[in-house]
Design a protein around this motif. Structure first.
Motif, short mmCIF file in Angstrom:
data_model
loop_
_atom_site.label_atom_id
_atom_site.label_comp_id
_atom_site.label_asym_id
_atom_site.label_seq_id
_atom_site.Cartn_x
_atom_site.Cartn_y
_atom_site.Cartn_z
N VAL A 1 0.85 -1.19 0.00
CA VAL A 1 0.00 0.00 0.00
C VAL A 1 0.89 1.24 0.00
O VAL A 1 1.69 1.44 0.92
CB VAL A 1 -0.94 0.02 1.22
CG1 VAL A 1 -1.79 1.29 1.21
CG2 VAL A 1 -1.82 -1.23 1.24
N VAL A 2 0.78 2.04 -1.03
CA VAL A 2 1.52 3.30 -1.11
C VAL A 2 0.70 4.36 -0.38
O VAL A 2 -0.45 4.62 -0.74
CB VAL A 2 1.75 3.73 -2.57
CG1 VAL A 2 2.44 5.09 -2.63
CG2 VAL A 2 2.57 2.68 -3.32
N GLU B 1 -8.42 1.35 -5.08
CA GLU B 1 -8.35 2.78 -4.77
C GLU B 1 -9.74 3.39 -4.97
O GLU B 1 -10.61 2.78 -5.58
CB GLU B 1 -7.33 3.46 -5.69
CG GLU B 1 -7.57 3.24 -7.16
CD GLU B 1 -6.36 3.55 -8.03
OE1 GLU B 1 -5.26 3.74 -7.50
OE2 GLU B 1 -6.53 3.59 -9.26
N PRO B 2 -9.96 4.57 -4.42
CA PRO B 2 -11.29 5.18 -4.57
C PRO B 2 -11.64 5.45 -6.04
O PRO B 2 -10.76 5.80 -6.83
CB PRO B 2 -11.16 6.51 -3.80
CG PRO B 2 -10.04 6.28 -2.83
CD PRO B 2 -9.08 5.38 -3.56
N ALA C 1 -3.19 -5.22 6.26
CA ALA C 1 -2.88 -3.92 5.65
C ALA C 1 -4.07 -3.00 5.76
O ALA C 1 -5.21 -3.46 5.91
CB ALA C 1 -2.51 -4.11 4.16
N GLU C 2 -3.79 -1.70 5.67
CA GLU C 2 -4.85 -0.71 5.65
C GLU C 2 -4.71 0.19 4.42
O GLU C 2 -3.59 0.47 3.98
CB GLU C 2 -4.83 0.14 6.92
CG GLU C 2 -5.35 -0.60 8.13
CD GLU C 2 -5.50 0.27 9.37
OE1 GLU C 2 -6.34 -0.05 10.22
OE2 GLU C 2 -4.75 1.27 9.48
N LEU C 3 -5.84 0.59 3.91
CA LEU C 3 -5.92 1.49 2.76
C LEU C 3 -6.93 2.56 3.14
O LEU C 3 -8.12 2.28 3.18
CB LEU C 3 -6.42 0.70 1.54
CG LEU C 3 -6.73 1.48 0.27
CD1 LEU C 3 -5.45 1.86 -0.45
CD2 LEU C 3 -7.63 0.65 -0.65
N GLN D 1 -9.61 -2.02 5.53
CA GLN D 1 -8.63 -3.01 5.96
C GLN D 1 -8.65 -4.22 5.03
O GLN D 1 -9.70 -4.63 4.54
CB GLN D 1 -8.93 -3.46 7.40
CG GLN D 1 -8.66 -2.36 8.42
CD GLN D 1 -8.86 -2.81 9.85
OE1 GLN D 1 -9.74 -3.63 10.13
NE2 GLN D 1 -8.05 -2.29 10.77
N PHE D 2 -7.47 -4.77 4.82
CA PHE D 2 -7.30 -6.07 4.18
C PHE D 2 -7.14 -7.08 5.30
O PHE D 2 -6.24 -6.95 6.13
CB PHE D 2 -6.04 -6.08 3.30
CG PHE D 2 -6.14 -5.21 2.09
CD1 PHE D 2 -5.97 -3.84 2.19
CD2 PHE D 2 -6.39 -5.75 0.84
CE1 PHE D 2 -6.07 -3.02 1.08
CE2 PHE D 2 -6.49 -4.94 -0.29
CZ PHE D 2 -6.32 -3.57 -0.17
N LYS D 3 -8.01 -8.08 5.33
CA LYS D 3 -7.96 -9.10 6.37
C LYS D 3 -7.81 -10.47 5.72
O LYS D 3 -8.40 -10.70 4.65
CB LYS D 3 -9.26 -9.10 7.18
CG LYS D 3 -9.60 -7.79 7.85
CD LYS D 3 -10.98 -7.88 8.50
CE LYS D 3 -11.39 -6.56 9.13
NZ LYS D 3 -12.75 -6.61 9.71
N ILE D 4 -7.07 -11.35 6.36
CA ILE D 4 -7.03 -12.74 5.89
C ILE D 4 -7.65 -13.63 6.96
O ILE D 4 -7.67 -13.30 8.14
CB ILE D 4 -5.60 -13.20 5.55
CG1 ILE D 4 -4.67 -13.02 6.75
CG2 ILE D 4 -5.08 -12.46 4.34
CD1 ILE D 4 -3.32 -13.68 6.55
#
Lengths: 127, 127
Positions: free
Chosen positions: A84-85, A105-106, B31-33, B37-40
């Motif tokens: 994630v950038v 992305e949005p 990860a977060e965006l 959140q990206f969850k596994i």
């Protein structure tokens, strides 16, 4: 006896969608999640330095090795890996050999971010 | 001559993260965006019927075959495939054999949605 017909919904197959891509550096939308979009793209070579002041940007590599350069370093992302950038961080994607990837992305996020210019792809095109 | 040291950033490897999962039905954040959140998670067997009134929910299957039942049908999602369950749509995940998957949803989204109950996992736990 009345029976109700059950529907069979279709998943989105990333490899099948990826196989439909014709041009490099032209992201195509494959799904939406609220006001976010899942986009796939194939790329090769160098992109331009840019950033997205308003949003983080997630990359998931499907095929090939994606390098993203930052002003202070880089990350190498292989198939089955993601990165994630953060918003506002200048970055430049690079693919020595062809890469197929997914971005999250949005809706409305443009590939060249605030940089603009001739590498700007048409946005919000579905495949 | 002054040189600036370049950093090597580390991508998130989905298989490596997945290998760290110890319990079924316990999503872990990788990860977060922005506020997503990206969850596994790894799952097996039946879950409960629930929905998320406020948000869509994206599923990407890493290993195994995930079936999601809806009141009017179902979808079978295999590795390399994804599906977005629209907000407010009742669904019930099912895995005949173990499935490893990634979910993308807003921070704060609970696994049992509005249904709650004993299958509710602790939220916002990173791995």
């Amino acid at each position: 006896m009345q029976t109700e017909k059950q529907k069979t919904y279709t998943p989105i197959n990333l490899a099948q969608k990826s196989a439909l891509l014709t041009e490099h550096w032209q992201p195509r939308v494959i799904a939406e999640l609220n006001d976010y979009q899942f986009k796939i793209a194939k790329i090769i070579g160098d992109f331009i330095w840019h950033d997205h002041p308003e949003t983080d940007e997630a990359f998931i590599v499907l095929e090939g090795e994606l390098r993203i350069d930052f002003r202070d370093g880089s990350v190498l992302i292989k198939p089955g890996e993601m990165f994630v950038v953060p918003r506002g961080v200048e970055h430049k994607p690079f693919a020595a050999a062809e890469v197929r990837m997914m971005m999250i992305e949005p809706r409305g996020t443009v590939n060249t971010g605030e940089a603009g210019g001739e590498r700007t792809a048409q946005n919000d095109v579905w495949i």
